[in-house]
Scaffold this active site. Structure first.
Site, short mmCIF file in Angstrom:
data_model
loop_
_atom_site.label_atom_id
_atom_site.label_comp_id
_atom_site.label_asym_id
_atom_site.label_seq_id
_atom_site.Cartn_x
_atom_site.Cartn_y
_atom_site.Cartn_z
N ASP A 1 8.94 -12.06 21.93
CA ASP A 1 9.39 -10.79 22.73
C ASP A 1 9.16 -9.54 21.60
O ASP A 1 9.11 -9.69 20.44
CB ASP A 1 10.81 -11.05 22.76
CG ASP A 1 11.18 -9.89 23.70
OD1 ASP A 1 10.47 -9.27 24.51
OD2 ASP A 1 12.66 -9.84 23.81
N ARG B 1 7.80 -3.06 22.91
CA ARG B 1 8.40 -2.00 22.08
C ARG B 1 7.93 -1.67 20.88
O ARG B 1 7.90 -0.63 20.16
CB ARG B 1 10.02 -2.74 21.92
CG ARG B 1 11.02 -2.64 22.96
CD ARG B 1 12.22 -3.46 22.86
NE ARG B 1 11.77 -4.86 23.53
CZ ARG B 1 12.59 -5.87 23.70
NH1 ARG B 1 13.70 -5.58 23.20
NH2 ARG B 1 12.12 -7.00 24.09
N ARG C 1 1.37 -0.41 25.84
CA ARG C 1 2.05 -1.76 25.82
C ARG C 1 0.85 -2.83 25.43
O ARG C 1 1.20 -3.74 24.53
CB ARG C 1 2.63 -2.02 26.81
CG ARG C 1 3.96 -1.36 27.31
CD ARG C 1 4.44 -2.03 28.36
NE ARG C 1 4.84 -3.13 28.73
CZ ARG C 1 5.98 -3.65 28.22
NH1 ARG C 1 6.87 -2.95 27.77
NH2 ARG C 1 6.32 -5.08 28.31
N SER D 1 5.87 -15.77 31.32
CA SER D 1 7.03 -16.13 32.30
C SER D 1 6.62 -15.94 33.68
O SER D 1 5.80 -15.01 34.13
CB SER D 1 8.14 -15.52 32.11
OG SER D 1 8.39 -14.26 32.43
N SER D 2 7.16 -16.88 34.59
CA SER D 2 7.07 -16.66 35.94
C SER D 2 7.45 -15.18 36.51
O SER D 2 6.84 -14.73 37.39
CB SER D 2 7.78 -17.80 36.68
OG SER D 2 7.79 -19.16 36.29
N ASN E 1 6.96 -12.61 34.79
CA ASN E 1 6.23 -11.52 34.27
C ASN E 1 5.25 -11.01 35.30
O ASN E 1 4.75 -9.80 35.22
CB ASN E 1 5.42 -12.11 32.97
CG ASN E 1 5.95 -12.08 31.64
OD1 ASN E 1 5.81 -12.64 31.06
ND2 ASN E 1 7.19 -11.41 31.55
N ARG F 1 5.68 -7.40 36.33
CA ARG F 1 5.24 -5.87 35.39
C ARG F 1 4.06 -5.35 36.37
O ARG F 1 3.64 -5.76 37.22
CB ARG F 1 4.76 -6.60 34.16
CG ARG F 1 5.81 -7.32 33.35
CD ARG F 1 5.30 -7.66 32.00
NE ARG F 1 6.33 -8.15 31.18
CZ ARG F 1 6.06 -8.41 29.94
NH1 ARG F 1 5.00 -8.08 29.36
NH2 ARG F 1 7.04 -8.80 29.20
N ARG G 1 13.57 -16.58 18.98
CA ARG G 1 13.29 -15.42 19.73
C ARG G 1 13.17 -14.30 18.87
O ARG G 1 14.32 -13.88 18.05
CB ARG G 1 14.51 -15.47 20.74
CG ARG G 1 14.12 -14.04 21.58
CD ARG G 1 14.70 -13.96 23.00
NE ARG G 1 14.17 -12.76 23.71
CZ ARG G 1 14.30 -12.81 25.05
NH1 ARG G 1 14.66 -13.87 25.83
NH2 ARG G 1 13.81 -11.68 25.49
N ILE H 1 17.70 -17.04 26.31
CA ILE H 1 16.62 -17.80 26.17
C ILE H 1 15.71 -17.54 27.27
O ILE H 1 14.45 -18.38 27.56
CB ILE H 1 16.98 -19.30 26.14
CG1 ILE H 1 17.79 -19.85 27.19
CG2 ILE H 1 17.61 -19.49 24.91
CD1 ILE H 1 18.10 -21.24 27.49
N SER H 2 16.07 -16.80 28.56
CA SER H 2 15.16 -16.27 29.35
C SER H 2 14.42 -17.35 30.31
O SER H 2 13.40 -17.46 30.51
CB SER H 2 13.97 -15.07 28.84
OG SER H 2 14.88 -14.09 28.53
#
Length: 254
Positions: free
Chosen positions: A24, A28, A37, A69-70, A72, A75, A192, A199-200
């Site tokens: 992650d 940022r 990004r 991830s599923s 994402n 975005r 993480r 834990i997303s």
């Protein structure tokens, strides 16, 4: 009897067999530098290389990296497209290096969501490294822990129907056998980056008893020293040896 030093204890018993990482903070990290990004995602690739190299040198058996991830897919479309192209580029560029280092590459997740072109590249990359016997590198892409449990449950439902099983016949091992990492040890250490303490939806079943390590570092800044510090933290949690990150780095250099 030969004296057992901290180094022999570490190498023989204490290292986590399976390390999972939620990578992650790419966005940022880029924003802090006034960049787009995608600049952060590209910088994150080098952090992947460092973590893979470090895990392999230490003798970690399995490294699972949460790449996409599923969730994402929600975005911005241009960012998702760039991520898919980056995935394709990295696979093309890195798979030979992985193969040379005896690393087995696996992509876990719902691969049907990817383009046919990317699915073919995944298949050829996995086939090239399938017989390697070193580190198993799982890249979790279009992955979610709930998805993993659901697809394992569907497999189990078919087994129940075919074998005429009853509810009392069902065991945890039967469900585990359908998970995307069924032949691998469960997660011992989950890392993480970027300061988030959740834990997303990552490896919910496999990380049931994992130690959870959270660091403020953004993923592109997570280097060999960072990985060593996480391993030392895990060893101290598990074995209380008073191990340091420097000792872990010394093992890497051996």
């Amino acid at each position: 009897m030969a004296e057992r030093t901290i180094e022999t204890e570490l190498s023989a018993e204490c290292l986590p067999k399976h390390v999972a990482v939620i990578m992650d903070g790419n966005g940022r990290w880029a924003k802090a530098k006034g960049k787009a990004r995608v600049f952060g995602h590209k910088a994150g690739v080098e952090a992947v290389r460092k973590s893979v190299t470090t895990a392999n040198r230490l003798g970690v058996k399995v490294l699972t990296l949460f790449a996409f991830s599923s969730e994402n897919w929600r975005r911005p479309e241009d960012e998702v497209s760039l991520l898919m192209e980056l995935f394709m580029t990295v696979l093309t560029r890195e798979v030979k290096r992985l193969h040379k280092n005896n690393i087995q590459l696996r992509i876990i997740g719902d691969k049907s969501g990817f383009s046919e072109r990317l699915q073919r590249k995944i298949a050829t990359s996995e086939a090239l490294t399938a017989n390697n016997t070193g580190l198993v590198l799982n890249i979790a892409a279009n992955y979610g822990g709930q998805w993993d449990i659901l697809q394992a449950t569907k497999k189990l439902a078919v087994q129940i129907a075919e074998q005429g099983l009853t509810a009392s016949d069902i065991t945890e091992d039967m469900l585990s056998a359908g998970m995307s990492t069924a032949d691998l040890p469960d997660v011992d250490l989950m890392i993480r980056t970027s300061g988030e303490c959740r834990i997303s939806n990552f490896m919910l079943w496999q990380a049931a008893y994992a130690e959870l390590y959270f660091t403020e570092q953004h993923w592109p800044d997570f280097d060999e020293e960072s990985f060593a510090n996480a391993i030392a933290w895990y060893i101290n949690r598990e074995r209380r040896f008073g191990c340091t990150g420097e000792q872990i780095q010394a093992l890497i250099q051996e």
